[in-house]
Design an enzyme around this catalytic site. Structure first.
Site, PDB file in Angstrom:
ATOM      1  NE  ARG A 141      -3.959  -2.100   2.030  1.00 17.91           N
ATOM      2  CZ  ARG A 141      -3.734  -3.233   2.670  1.00 17.91           C
ATOM      3  NH1 ARG A 141      -2.693  -3.346   3.471  1.00 17.91           N
ATOM      4  NH2 ARG A 141      -4.557  -4.240   2.538  1.00 17.91           N
ATOM      5  CE  LYS A 163      -0.931  13.727 -14.299  1.00 21.51           C
ATOM      6  NZ  LYS A 163      -1.282  14.051 -15.687  1.00 21.51           N
ATOM      7  CD  GLU A 205       6.990  16.885 -22.980  1.00 27.30           C
ATOM      8  OE1 GLU A 205       6.359  17.884 -22.562  1.00 27.30           O
ATOM      9  OE2 GLU A 205       6.430  15.841 -23.377  1.00 27.30           O
ATOM     10  CE  LYS A 247       4.977  17.455 -14.022  1.00 29.53           C
ATOM     11  NZ  LYS A 247       5.024  16.239 -14.784  1.00 29.53           N
ATOM     12  CD  GLU A 257      -4.120  16.131 -15.392  1.00 28.86           C
ATOM     13  OE1 GLU A 257      -4.056  14.938 -15.055  1.00 28.86           O
ATOM     14  OE2 GLU A 257      -3.645  16.566 -16.433  1.00 28.86           O
ATOM     15  NE  ARG A 261       0.130  17.119 -12.826  1.00 34.48           N
ATOM     16  CZ  ARG A 261       0.653  16.291 -11.938  1.00 34.48           C
ATOM     17  NH1 ARG A 261       0.227  16.288 -10.708  1.00 34.48           N
ATOM     18  NH2 ARG A 261       1.614  15.457 -12.279  1.00 34.48           N
ATOM     19  CG  ASN A 265      -1.769  17.663 -20.804  1.00 29.90           C
ATOM     20  OD1 ASN A 265      -0.819  16.919 -20.997  1.00 29.90           O
ATOM     21  ND2 ASN A 265      -2.711  17.426 -19.925  1.00 29.90           N
ATOM     22  CG  HIS A 268       1.040  17.001 -24.252  1.00 31.01           C
ATOM     23  ND1 HIS A 268       1.879  18.096 -24.275  1.00 31.01           N
ATOM     24  CD2 HIS A 268       1.778  15.989 -23.696  1.00 31.01           C
ATOM     25  CE1 HIS A 268       3.037  17.768 -23.724  1.00 31.01           C
ATOM     26  NE2 HIS A 268       3.009  16.502 -23.381  1.00 31.01           N
ATOM     27  CG  HIS A 272      -1.408  12.592 -26.165  1.00 29.35           C
ATOM     28  ND1 HIS A 272      -1.983  13.229 -25.096  1.00 29.35           N
ATOM     29  CD2 HIS A 272      -0.176  12.195 -25.751  1.00 29.35           C
ATOM     30  CE1 HIS A 272      -1.142  13.226 -24.075  1.00 29.35           C
ATOM     31  NE2 HIS A 272      -0.039  12.613 -24.449  1.00 29.35           N
ATOM     32  CG  HIS A 285       5.499  12.182 -25.513  1.00 28.77           C
ATOM     33  ND1 HIS A 285       4.122  12.181 -25.594  1.00 28.77           N
ATOM     34  CD2 HIS A 285       5.820  13.155 -24.614  1.00 28.77           C
ATOM     35  CE1 HIS A 285       3.635  13.104 -24.781  1.00 28.77           C
ATOM     36  NE2 HIS A 285       4.646  13.707 -24.172  1.00 28.77           N
TER      37      HIS A 285
HETATM   38  N1  LIG Z   1       4.526  10.668 -15.041  1.00 32.18           N
HETATM   39  C1  LIG Z   1       4.436  11.731 -15.798  1.00 32.18           C
HETATM   40  O1  LIG Z   1       4.046  12.814 -15.361  1.00 32.18           O
HETATM   41  C2  LIG Z   1       4.863  11.621 -17.232  1.00 32.18           C
HETATM   42  C3  LIG Z   1       5.057  12.776 -17.995  1.00 32.18           C
HETATM   43  C4  LIG Z   1       5.525  12.642 -19.294  1.00 32.18           C
HETATM   44  C5  LIG Z   1       5.785  11.375 -19.810  1.00 32.18           C
HETATM   45  N2  LIG Z   1       5.577  10.276 -19.046  1.00 32.18           N
HETATM   46  C6  LIG Z   1       5.866   8.924 -19.545  1.00 32.18           C
HETATM   47  O2  LIG Z   1       7.257   8.856 -19.820  1.00 32.18           O
HETATM   48  C7  LIG Z   1       7.488   7.858 -20.813  1.00 32.18           C
HETATM   49  C8  LIG Z   1       8.465   8.372 -21.817  1.00 32.18           C
HETATM   50  O3  LIG Z   1       9.673   8.654 -21.154  1.00 32.18           O
HETATM   51  P1  LIG Z   1      11.060   8.798 -21.936  1.00 32.18           P
HETATM   52  O4  LIG Z   1      10.886   9.694 -23.081  1.00 32.18           O
HETATM   53  O5  LIG Z   1      12.080   9.093 -20.914  1.00 32.18           O
HETATM   54  O6  LIG Z   1      11.241   7.350 -22.593  1.00 32.18           O
HETATM   55  P2  LIG Z   1      12.013   6.021 -22.135  1.00 32.18           P
HETATM   56  O7  LIG Z   1      11.939   5.830 -20.683  1.00 32.18           O
HETATM   57  O8  LIG Z   1      11.501   4.931 -23.001  1.00 32.18           O
HETATM   58  O9  LIG Z   1      13.513   6.342 -22.565  1.00 32.18           O
HETATM   59  C9  LIG Z   1      13.811   6.569 -23.921  1.00 32.18           C
HETATM   60  C10 LIG Z   1      14.963   5.664 -24.388  1.00 32.18           C
HETATM   61  O10 LIG Z   1      16.188   6.183 -23.883  1.00 32.18           O
HETATM   62  C11 LIG Z   1      16.923   5.152 -23.216  1.00 32.18           C
HETATM   63  N3  LIG Z   1      17.689   5.826 -22.165  1.00 32.18           N
HETATM   64  C12 LIG Z   1      17.218   6.406 -21.053  1.00 32.18           C
HETATM   65  N4  LIG Z   1      18.186   7.037 -20.401  1.00 32.18           N
HETATM   66  C13 LIG Z   1      19.327   6.834 -21.110  1.00 32.18           C
HETATM   67  C14 LIG Z   1      20.668   7.242 -20.941  1.00 32.18           C
HETATM   68  N5  LIG Z   1      21.028   8.060 -19.964  1.00 32.18           N
HETATM   69  N6  LIG Z   1      21.574   6.813 -21.844  1.00 32.18           N
HETATM   70  C15 LIG Z   1      21.202   6.031 -22.889  1.00 32.18           C
HETATM   71  N7  LIG Z   1      19.949   5.634 -23.120  1.00 32.18           N
HETATM   72  C16 LIG Z   1      19.023   6.039 -22.232  1.00 32.18           C
HETATM   73  C17 LIG Z   1      15.854   4.224 -22.728  1.00 32.18           C
HETATM   74  O11 LIG Z   1      16.391   2.946 -22.466  1.00 32.18           O
HETATM   75  C18 LIG Z   1      14.891   4.238 -23.911  1.00 32.18           C
HETATM   76  O12 LIG Z   1      15.338   3.381 -24.920  1.00 32.18           O
HETATM   77  C19 LIG Z   1       6.128   7.513 -21.399  1.00 32.18           C
HETATM   78  O13 LIG Z   1       5.717   6.257 -20.909  1.00 32.18           O
HETATM   79  C20 LIG Z   1       5.206   8.606 -20.854  1.00 32.18           C
HETATM   80  O14 LIG Z   1       3.877   8.161 -20.675  1.00 32.18           O
HETATM   81  C21 LIG Z   1       5.129  10.373 -17.771  1.00 32.18           C
HETATM   82 ZN   LIG Z   2       4.651  15.276 -22.767  1.00 26.44          ZN
END
Ligand SMILES: NC(=O)c1ccc[n+]([C@@H]2O[C@H](COP(=O)([O-])OP(=O)(O)OC[C@H]3O[C@@H](n4cnc5c(N)ncnc54)[C@H](O)[C@@H]3O)[C@@H](O)[C@H]2O)c1
Ligand SMILES: [Zn+2]
Length: 380
Positions: A141, A163, A205, A247, A257, A261, A265, A268, A272, A285
């Site tokens: 939990r 999130k 971003e 942020k 949200e 918040r 977006n 987005h 999306h 993305h």
């Molecule tokens: N929680 C939130 O508020 C929030 C906000 C925006 C996005 N997200 C989520 O984040 C995700 C996308 O995140 P992302 O863009 O970081 O993608 P990701 O985590 O898939 O990383 C992108 C790629 O980079 C590689 N990588 C990461 N760090 C590295 C490093 N230092 N050196 C070499 N390779 C590296 C990873 O292995 C992957 O192949 C999505 O699932 C999205 O829904 C969440």
């Molecule tokens: Zn985004």
């Protein structure tokens, strides 16, 4: 079309932008759940010793790519502060932000005999961060976790704000929880190994925070994009810090949200739809969000009379950041259908985050024709 809601920008406790303040400590204000956001070339050993909940078991969750680059360093660093340090390495990719991965984490925790005192460390991008955060939210939990974001996107966006979640076949992020980390360690050194395309996607971003909240920061980005692309640590420290500050201010004012918040977006709703419509993987993305911001600017001109100058500046900055500025063609009815499925839509009406002027966002319902006109303007 009507402006539904001004996004309460004045609720934010946001100090004016200053590049000189980049070295100061940053924390996100959630009362007793406040947490530090460490940004810079970090000493993980020292940060581990500063955690209030040292000792006991630490479990590092990472993926094969990031683990190979940075896993050993984190495990060794944590050995001073924790009695036992374990690592779980998952496969790399968005498809692994899944029930199966969540189960692997929970099984590993059970095998390690983890109790409520365990601390999870999410070492990776947004995928590992969201997944590990959700595992921490649900193990017994809710246990503590530390975000160690290693993509630019994760450092400026996903690691801050609480999130967490996983994807279903039916859609992204459909299962999750709000669960704030105990700390965020955004180590700029980890960005050295990040592929160029991922780095540029993260810049989208960063750029996003300008038009919705801080045009002084936007102007700084225009002047310093060259240094950022060279991954100059001082420039990165300014960009990551200011993004996190914005942020944090938004999330502190609207944790769950309810309104404000939504400004995060910006771009987005279009983005999306592009990502989903073209098939995930076609555009990253951040790339989709970059094009989406251009579409949102065009729609802002139609709906709210936004001056044309910002669109031109945004276009130029995205090009400088190495980002695409034109969307591949996609059937328009499909585009609209995907946008109607957006979280901000209500009763089938699409609501967009638009700008009444540079730096000021509003939530607006716009007609399909005007939205499609904006899409066409930025489609190949
Ligand atoms: N929680 C939130 O508020 C929030 C906000 C925006 C996005 N997200 C989520 O984040 C995700 C996308 O995140 P992302 O863009 O970081 O993608 P990701 O985590 O898939 O990383 C992108 C790629 O980079 C590689 N990588 C990461 N760090 C590295 C490093 N230092 N050196 C070499 N390779 C590296 C990873 O292995 C992957 O192949 C999505 O699932 C999205 O829904 C969440
Ligand atoms: Zn985004």
């Amino acid at each position: 079309m009507s402006a539904l809601m001004s996004l309460g920008y004045d609720q934010m406790q946001l100090a004016p932008f200053s590049a000189a303040l980049a070295q100061q400590a940053l924390s996100i204000d959630f009362g007793t759940r406040s947490y530090p956001i460490e940004i810079g070339l970090l000493d993980w050993r020292e940060l581990g010793l500063r955690l209030t909940h040292r000792g006991g078991l630490a479990v590092v969750v990472t993926n094969a790519t990031v683990g190979a680059h940075h896993g050993l360093r984190l495990r060794v660093a944590l050995q001073t502060a924790f009695t036992e340090v374990r690592e779980l390495v998952l496969p790399d990719g968005e498809t692994f932000k899944s029930w199966t991965s969540l189960q692997s984490i929970q099984d590993a925790l059970a095998q390690a005999g983890a109790d409520r005192k365990v601390t999870l460390f999410a070492l990776g991008g947004g995928v590992i961060g969201d997944l590990t955060g959700f595992a921490a939210a649900t193990w017994m939990r809710g246990v503590r976790f530390v975000q160690v974001p290693t993509t630019l996107l994760a450092q400026v966006d996903s690691s801050v704000g609480g999130k967490t979640g996983i994807n279903l076949e039916a859609g992204k992020n459909l299962v999750g929880a709000f669960h704030q980390p105990a700390a965020v360690w955004a180590d700029l050194g980890t960005l050295k190994t990040l592929p160029t395309r991922e780095f540029s996607a993260g810049l989208a971003e960063v750029i996003k925070y300008g038009p919705v909240a801080d045009m002084a920061f936007f102007a700084w980005l225009e002047d310093n994009m060259g240094l950022l692309l060279q991954r100059d640590e001082r420039a990165l420290a300014v960009a990551v810090r200011r993004s996190c500050e914005i942020k944090a201010a938004v999330v502190a004012a609207d944790e769950y949200e309810g309104g404000l918040r939504a400004i995060l977006n910006f771009g987005h709703t279009f983005g999306h739809a592009l990502e989903a419509g073209l098939g995930y993987g076609e555009l990253l993305h951040g790339e989709a969000v970059g094009i989406g911001m251009l579409m949102a600017c065009s729609l802002s001109s139609t709906c709210l009379g936004l001056e044309a100058g910002l669109l031109a500046r945004l276009h130029k900055l995205l090009v400088m950041a190495g980002l695409p500025v034109r969307a591949p063609r996609m059937p328009e009815d499909r585009f609209l259908a995907l946008m109607r499925g957006d979280k901000k839509s209500q009763a089938g009406k699409v609501r967009y985050v638009l700008l009444s002027r540079p730096g000021v966002a509003q939530l607006v319902e716009a007609s399909d024709e005007s939205a499609l006109a904006a899409v066409r303007t930025h489609t190949v």
